[in-house]
Write a protein that holds these residues in place. Structure first.
Motif, PDB file in Angstrom:
ATOM      1  N   SER A 181     -33.612   6.102 -13.123  1.00 48.05           N
ATOM      2  CA  SER A 181     -35.026   5.735 -13.245  1.00 48.05           C
ATOM      3  C   SER A 181     -35.397   4.660 -12.233  1.00 48.05           C
ATOM      4  O   SER A 181     -36.495   4.672 -11.654  1.00 48.05           O
ATOM      5  CB  SER A 181     -35.326   5.242 -14.662  1.00 48.05           C
ATOM      6  OG  SER A 181     -35.117   6.271 -15.603  1.00 48.05           O
TER       7      SER A 181
ATOM      8  N   ARG B 238     -40.474   9.300  -7.920  1.00 46.21           N
ATOM      9  CA  ARG B 238     -40.478  10.463  -7.035  1.00 46.21           C
ATOM     10  C   ARG B 238     -40.151  11.766  -7.755  1.00 46.21           C
ATOM     11  O   ARG B 238     -40.114  12.817  -7.130  1.00 46.21           O
ATOM     12  CB  ARG B 238     -39.472  10.255  -5.899  1.00 46.21           C
ATOM     13  CG  ARG B 238     -39.902   9.178  -4.916  1.00 46.21           C
ATOM     14  CD  ARG B 238     -38.877   9.016  -3.810  1.00 46.21           C
ATOM     15  NE  ARG B 238     -37.699   8.279  -4.270  1.00 46.21           N
ATOM     16  CZ  ARG B 238     -36.584   8.172  -3.565  1.00 46.21           C
ATOM     17  NH1 ARG B 238     -36.468   8.800  -2.413  1.00 46.21           N
ATOM     18  NH2 ARG B 238     -35.578   7.471  -4.021  1.00 46.21           N
ATOM     19  N   LEU B 239     -39.886  11.697  -9.054  1.00 41.12           N
ATOM     20  CA  LEU B 239     -39.533  12.893  -9.814  1.00 41.12           C
ATOM     21  C   LEU B 239     -40.498  13.068 -10.976  1.00 41.12           C
ATOM     22  O   LEU B 239     -41.053  12.098 -11.497  1.00 41.12           O
ATOM     23  CB  LEU B 239     -38.087  12.783 -10.350  1.00 41.12           C
ATOM     24  CG  LEU B 239     -36.955  12.659  -9.323  1.00 41.12           C
ATOM     25  CD1 LEU B 239     -35.633  12.431 -10.039  1.00 41.12           C
ATOM     26  CD2 LEU B 239     -36.881  13.904  -8.458  1.00 41.12           C
ATOM     27  N   SER B 240     -40.653  14.298 -11.391  1.00 38.53           N
ATOM     28  CA  SER B 240     -41.459  14.555 -12.585  1.00 38.53           C
ATOM     29  C   SER B 240     -40.710  14.050 -13.813  1.00 38.53           C
ATOM     30  O   SER B 240     -39.481  13.920 -13.778  1.00 38.53           O
ATOM     31  CB  SER B 240     -41.716  16.067 -12.722  1.00 38.53           C
ATOM     32  OG  SER B 240     -40.486  16.746 -12.942  1.00 38.53           O
ATOM     33  N   PRO B 241     -41.410  13.762 -14.909  1.00 38.66           N
ATOM     34  CA  PRO B 241     -40.725  13.270 -16.113  1.00 38.66           C
ATOM     35  C   PRO B 241     -39.629  14.220 -16.603  1.00 38.66           C
ATOM     36  O   PRO B 241     -38.576  13.765 -17.056  1.00 38.66           O
ATOM     37  CB  PRO B 241     -41.856  13.155 -17.138  1.00 38.66           C
ATOM     38  CG  PRO B 241     -43.087  12.941 -16.320  1.00 38.66           C
ATOM     39  CD  PRO B 241     -42.862  13.746 -15.074  1.00 38.66           C
ATOM     40  N   GLU B 242     -39.878  15.541 -16.500  1.00 38.08           N
ATOM     41  CA  GLU B 242     -38.876  16.503 -16.959  1.00 38.08           C
ATOM     42  C   GLU B 242     -37.616  16.462 -16.095  1.00 38.08           C
ATOM     43  O   GLU B 242     -36.494  16.457 -16.595  1.00 38.08           O
ATOM     44  CB  GLU B 242     -39.466  17.925 -16.955  1.00 38.08           C
ATOM     45  CG  GLU B 242     -40.596  18.139 -17.937  1.00 38.08           C
ATOM     46  CD  GLU B 242     -41.922  17.575 -17.425  1.00 38.08           C
ATOM     47  OE1 GLU B 242     -41.993  17.209 -16.218  1.00 38.08           O
ATOM     48  OE2 GLU B 242     -42.863  17.462 -18.239  1.00 38.08           O
ATOM     49  N   GLU B 243     -37.818  16.428 -14.754  1.00 34.03           N
ATOM     50  CA  GLU B 243     -36.676  16.384 -13.844  1.00 34.03           C
ATOM     51  C   GLU B 243     -35.917  15.065 -13.987  1.00 34.03           C
ATOM     52  O   GLU B 243     -34.684  15.034 -13.935  1.00 34.03           O
ATOM     53  CB  GLU B 243     -37.153  16.558 -12.397  1.00 34.03           C
ATOM     54  CG  GLU B 243     -36.061  16.476 -11.337  1.00 34.03           C
ATOM     55  CD  GLU B 243     -35.045  17.602 -11.449  1.00 34.03           C
ATOM     56  OE1 GLU B 243     -33.960  17.477 -10.839  1.00 34.03           O
ATOM     57  OE2 GLU B 243     -35.314  18.615 -12.136  1.00 34.03           O
ATOM     58  N   LEU B 244     -36.665  13.979 -14.181  1.00 39.30           N
ATOM     59  CA  LEU B 244     -36.029  12.672 -14.357  1.00 39.30           C
ATOM     60  C   LEU B 244     -35.162  12.663 -15.611  1.00 39.30           C
ATOM     61  O   LEU B 244     -34.006  12.198 -15.584  1.00 39.30           O
ATOM     62  CB  LEU B 244     -37.102  11.583 -14.445  1.00 39.30           C
ATOM     63  CG  LEU B 244     -36.604  10.136 -14.557  1.00 39.30           C
ATOM     64  CD1 LEU B 244     -35.863   9.727 -13.293  1.00 39.30           C
ATOM     65  CD2 LEU B 244     -37.783   9.192 -14.809  1.00 39.30           C
ATOM     66  N   HIS B 245     -35.713  13.206 -16.705  1.00 36.62           N
ATOM     67  CA  HIS B 245     -34.950  13.258 -17.958  1.00 36.62           C
ATOM     68  C   HIS B 245     -33.718  14.140 -17.803  1.00 36.62           C
ATOM     69  O   HIS B 245     -32.644  13.812 -18.315  1.00 36.62           O
ATOM     70  CB  HIS B 245     -35.839  13.785 -19.084  1.00 36.62           C
ATOM     71  CG  HIS B 245     -35.118  13.907 -20.394  1.00 36.62           C
ATOM     72  ND1 HIS B 245     -34.784  12.812 -21.166  1.00 36.62           N
ATOM     73  CD2 HIS B 245     -34.638  15.018 -21.063  1.00 36.62           C
ATOM     74  CE1 HIS B 245     -34.140  13.224 -22.246  1.00 36.62           C
ATOM     75  NE2 HIS B 245     -34.048  14.552 -22.210  1.00 36.62           N
TER      76      HIS B 245
END
Length: 370
Positions: A68, A74-81
């Protein structure tokens, strides 16, 4: 046979065997007690490094998980998760901590988040540059610090002493990045005699590419090439950064050497030697110097630690691509995995250096008991 005669016979016997009091004293210094002292000091490195590793780990996690911090914007919440879960950073912190310790025992420092490189590979690639810079800076610090410190002590309270003390204050009070900028302005811009940045020219870099087993130490690699022009180029690039970093430590050494030499120079045994007609030069070099060296060696460990800290600013100022330079880069990227690995390596180096300093101090100081 009288007691004095017996003592004389024992002394003569030990001398005849090549011993004598100096050899006996030396034997006592290198006795089993010394080696127990050596092992005890070495074992202290383990808890020291363990504590530093623990502190660095939890401080790095204080702002959240590393992914994080490095990639959150730089990432969407889904990709980050998904990435957090894949890396295991959503598990309890204590579990992550013990897994990290297990990885350290295997030599695994993790993988950088921003460029997907093994941290151990980064340390090997950039560590040689920092080692080379630190060694050159230490040579400058010792030559300038010890030379000027002895000169100031010999000319105590005279014009030379006052000038050297002012020089020492300027050395350790001037920020290393500011001194670096001044040196670049004078020698690279105004005089145009030394390069302003980098470790070597592009031509030299291409020459290093020919080496089968490069060390990463450019001075050593230029000697392997056998090309004098490459060696000159490398040394010209090294002068300004090593001078900026070395003078920072030299200022401390000057004051330390001056103070301790003056202290021993006015001691009773030196006065006794002076009364016997020993020259002032010999008093300084033979009688006052070695006792003054003991606190200098003791403080040297801390100064080397400060030098490694100063290497971050020095390498950034001169674009010297070592651990300090890459550490600053990863800090800007907020890649805490890389930062954590570099900081841990520096902590280990400082611990080992302090161990060596303890051993040298014990050998120099007869007051140390084992």
């Amino acid at each position: 046979m009288s007691q004095s005669t017996t003592s004389s016979v024992v002394t003569d016997a030990s001398t005849a065997k090549g011993g004598g009091p100096h050899v006996t004293a030396r034997h006592n210094r290198l006795s089993g007690g010394f080696f127990r002292f050596l092992v005890a000091r070495f074992l202290l490195i383990i808890p020291t490094v363990f504590i530093l590793v623990t502190i660095v780990f939890f401080v790095m996690r204080a702002t959240g998980d590393p992914i994080s911090a490095a990639l959150g914007g730089r990432l969407s919440p889904e990709e980050l998760h998904r990435r957090i879960h894949a890396a295991g950073y959503d598990r309890p912190l204590i579990v992550q901590y013990f897994e990290y310790l297990a990885g350290l025992l295997r030599g695994d420092l993790g993988t950088t988040l921003t460029d997907n490189q093994k941290v151990s590979d980064i340390l090997l690639r950039y560590g040689a540059a920092t080692l080379e810079l630190s060694l050159l800076a230490l040579i400058i610090a010792l030559v300038v610090g010890i030379g000027f410190g002895r000169l100031a002590a010999r000319h105590r309270d005279r014009t030379a002493d006052a000038g050297i003390r002012v020089f020492a204050i300027l050395c350790y009070a001037t920020p290393v990045f500011f001194l670096g900028l001044v040196l670049k302005l004078v020698f690279s811009v105004w005089l145009a005699v030394l390069p302003a940045s980098g470790r070597s020219s592009l031509e030299s870099e291409m020459q290093f590419g020919r080496l089968v087993s490069p060390t990463g130490l450019y001075i050593v690699d230029s000697l392997q090439l056998g090309d004098f022009s490459v060696l000159v180029d490398v040394l010209k690039h090294a002068i300004l950064p090593s001078l900026a970093l070395g003078l920072l430590t030299a200022g401390v050494f000057i004051r330390l050497v001056r103070t301790n030499v003056i202290s021993t120079y006015t001691s009773g045994y030196v006065e006794a030697a002076r009364s016997r007609g020993v020259s002032e030069r010999r008093l300084l070099s033979k009688h006052a110097w070695r006792p003054a060296l003991i606190p200098i060696v003791t403080v040297m460990g801390m100064q080397i630690a400060m030098m490694l800290a100063g290497a971050v600013l020095t390498e950034t100022t001169f674009e010297w691509k070592g651990l300090g330079f890459i550490l600053a880069d990863y800090l800007k990227k907020r890649d805490f995995v890389a930062v954590q690995g570099i900081v841990i390596l520096i902590a280990i180096i400082v611990s080992v250096v302090n161990f060596v300093v303890d051993v040298v101090s014990a050998l120099l100081d007869p007051r140390v008991r084992y």
